[in-house]
Write an enzyme that holds these catalytic residues in place. Structure first.
Site, PDB file in Angstrom:
ATOM      1  N   THR A 137      30.724  -5.776  39.100  1.00 54.39           N
ATOM      2  CA  THR A 137      31.495  -6.949  39.538  1.00 54.39           C
ATOM      3  C   THR A 137      31.964  -6.787  40.975  1.00 54.39           C
ATOM      4  O   THR A 137      32.506  -5.751  41.341  1.00 54.39           O
ATOM      5  CB  THR A 137      32.725  -7.250  38.641  1.00 54.39           C
ATOM      6  N   ASP A 139      34.361  -8.303  42.096  1.00 58.84           N
ATOM      7  CA  ASP A 139      35.822  -8.449  42.060  1.00 58.84           C
ATOM      8  C   ASP A 139      36.546  -7.114  41.914  1.00 58.84           C
ATOM      9  O   ASP A 139      37.753  -7.039  42.157  1.00 58.84           O
ATOM     10  CB  ASP A 139      36.236  -9.359  40.905  1.00 58.84           C
ATOM     11  N   GLN A 298      28.681 -13.963  50.032  1.00 60.23           N
ATOM     12  CA  GLN A 298      29.311 -12.654  49.904  1.00 60.23           C
ATOM     13  C   GLN A 298      28.803 -11.840  48.723  1.00 60.23           C
ATOM     14  O   GLN A 298      28.993 -10.636  48.679  1.00 60.23           O
ATOM     15  CB  GLN A 298      30.828 -12.788  49.852  1.00 60.23           C
TER      16      GLN A 298
END
Lengths: 406, 406
Positions: A137, A139, A298
């Site tokens: 991930t 994140d 991104q």
């Protein structure tokens, strides 16, 4: 003693720049074991399993696998499906029908939960079965992990982008707002600070989902920086919320599109940046205000990848194969930091990872909630990988004026 | 015989990834001539000249200059000022006061016009003076040039970005709209097609300012591709207009912010992408529609640069010094293509470049106005530079289904 049968690998959720390293890590390693009869890939994640959409990775050339490993985004394609109990029963039924004994799912905390439920069903059915979650991930929000594969490359993209926009904003001054991905965790947005080299370099302000966003404080912050430098670069997480947890994008716009998980749409729209720009333009009467939303670039940009991230993504895949096939264990592979900079991999219980979200520790965020501490820089630096590009300025001395000052 | 005096170099307009290569090319070359007493840089373009804001590049280390050459965005900072006759008189007054005999302005066609007017005033004043325009623009819109420094690196960014978003869109299907810079010329948006490798790769549709944009045709196009592939990637130029030349962003939104040149604001906002997404979502009833506006990243991203572009940007700077100081000539440096792939530089009359805009030739755009021809691919390929990253797919064979089809 050895558990003979097939391997299935799938990829779930949002793609990353290195997710195929993990896929290739499992595939190449699994193909070495004689008890593995076939290595299948499921197309479109768990959706492909229930639809029996498999490809035979045993018949893929090693050379092509290495090329695919260096290609961003899920080569097996992906899904946003978040299976419930019933869905997982379907998954298990298909895996059993194909004599699958090893299941590897590359994804975030939702994917870990899927692996956990499928594994429980195998146990209930008394079907000998190994299930491993492989972390991924951008994140960086998995608990028990120092960081997650995919984050380093995305952080490198964000830091590179802010290095550039800071230079651009210096050349043509104004207010610049860059909106970065991250619904609950601010790690990726915080990585923007790696663009700071000279004392007046941006981003000058950073806002994360971990800290309530106050409109008035934001405007005061921007005014203060603009008065100081004649310009201001802001990094904002798409997931910023007010003190009641209401997304700022909802508050400012009234837009409510929700995804399958019941979440408000944050990515794939420039609206948060535009609304914040409008706020600065009207309230602070600053003329040149620009915003960019970094969007899908991104997480998928080809040619901006961290070699450290690549290496680790490959290794979590390899280790997953080892734990399942050598050691006959289930779980989730985690990355542990052991030095500056070295790591080790270990196996966590699926229930300790599944469905849990890690956010930025307090010591990485300043007291005002508008900036990032040096502790975070020290944490994130090695993850960006080698050869991270650095900006340079002229240092030529000023020349004395001849004509009268205007 | 030799004209003794100072050199002034300035940078104008939007920055590029290689604009400092040109700056360093002029500076290093000019410093070798004994008749050059000092090499000055003007801060903030022509604005810095009228304010006498000079730095002494003669006192800059060669080593740091080389580092700056590899840094994107104008190291001397920039301006959006477009000087008129009176402004140019101010420029000339200051240059004369500082005994400046050589003036180099790195910029687009507006900058060429400034150089032309300042040079006329020197002639009128009978002041021995050399003035050279050095080309730079990511838009690639200077006439008499095969292409311009800055374009190749921006094109590489756009092609890399679309390579990634195409993979992302393949993994999680839907409609994706990427908005690319370019007010009048579609070269940069067209470069997105370099992301196409496999037959079904996006961008599947490309819309440029050169061809009127029709809402209904756009929706028909998207529907056709979506029905065919179950997904659709679109590249749109920020400058698309209707048949009357009205910007689509103005038409759809009513937003009218104008810059100093009287142009509608196109960059630094996600509104065009959002409006087109909304159109697809409501008219075609497609659920997953996303848009990104590449914004300032495409002209300033550090770490995505074409080596061919770098080399040429350096050389136009060096040649500028040669023409002015060796040959005592005024003009604008142009790039001429001489082979596949080789170039040469020559000097053009300032009045032949100044204020003129080049757009995409017809043979680079398909008849429907929604795609790009192979001629353009052949044209643009060498400009992207070496090591352009390429995506790879799995080719593993499908596995036969066992359970009944659902």
């Amino acid at each position: 003693m050895k558990l003979e049968g097939k391997v299935v690998i799938a990829q779930g959720g949002g793609p990353t720049a290195v997710i195929n390293q993990s896929l290739v890590g499992v595939t190449l390693e699994a193909r070495k074991f004689p008890q593995v009869t076939r290595v299948y890939g499921a197309l479109y994640g768990v959706q492909g399993i229930v639809n029996e959409e498999f490809v035979d990775l045993t018949q893929e050339t090693t050379h092509n696998l290495e090329q695919v490993a260096n290609t961003p985004s899920s080569a097996l394609l992906s899904t946003r499906d978040k299976p419930d109990e019933k869905y997982c029963m379907e998954i298990f039924k298909v895996l059993k029908a194909h004599d699958v004994r090893y299941f590897f799912y590359i994804g975030g905390n939702d994917s870990a939960d899927t692996v956990r439920i499928v594994n429980e069903q195998a146990t209930k059915a008394d079907y000998e079965f190994r299930a491993i979650h492989i972390p991924k991930t951008i994140d960086n929000d998995l608990v028990l992990n120092d960081h997650t594969p995919g984050f380093g490359s995305a952080a490198r993209f964000v830091a590179s982008a802010f290095t550039g926009v800071n230079l651009d904003n210096r050349a043509l001054p104004g207010v610049y707002i860059g909106v970065v991905m991250g619904r609950n965790a601010g790690f990726l947005t915080a990585s923007s600070v790696m663009a700071q080299k000279y004392p007046d370099d941006g981003p000058h302000l950073v806002y994360l989902p971990e800290h309530p966003f106050h409109r008035e404080n934001f405007l005061d912050d921007v005014k203060r920086i603009y008065d100081l430098y004649g310009r201001c670069v802001v990094a904002v997480s798409e997931g910023i919320v007010d003190e009641n947890g209401v997304p700022i994008v909802t508050k400012l716009s009234g837009n409510q599109e929700k995804d399958a998980h019941g979440n408000v749409q944050l990515s794939g729209t420039g609206v948060l940046g535009d609304l914040l720009s409008e706020l600065v333009r009207t309230k602070l009467k600053i003329k040149r205000v620009r915003s960019d939303t970094f969007g899908y670039l991104q997480r998928s940009f080809i040619g901006c990848v961290s070699d450290v991230d690549q290496r680790e993504a490959r290794e979590v895949g390899e280790r997953a194969a080892h734990y399942a096939i050598w050691y006959n264990l289930d779980g989730s592979i985690s990355i542990q930091r052991t030095g500056f900079y070295s790591v080790n991999y270990q196996l966590e219980n699926l229930s300790d990872i599944a469905g849990k979200t890690r956010t930025m520790p307090d010591e990485y965020i300043n007291a005002e909630g508008n900036g990032i501490t040096d502790e975070f820089k020290y944490y994130v630096r090695p993850l960006l990988g080698s050869g991270f590009p650095v900006a340079h300025r002229l240092r030529a001395p000023k020349v004395a004026k001849i004509l009268t000052e205007k």
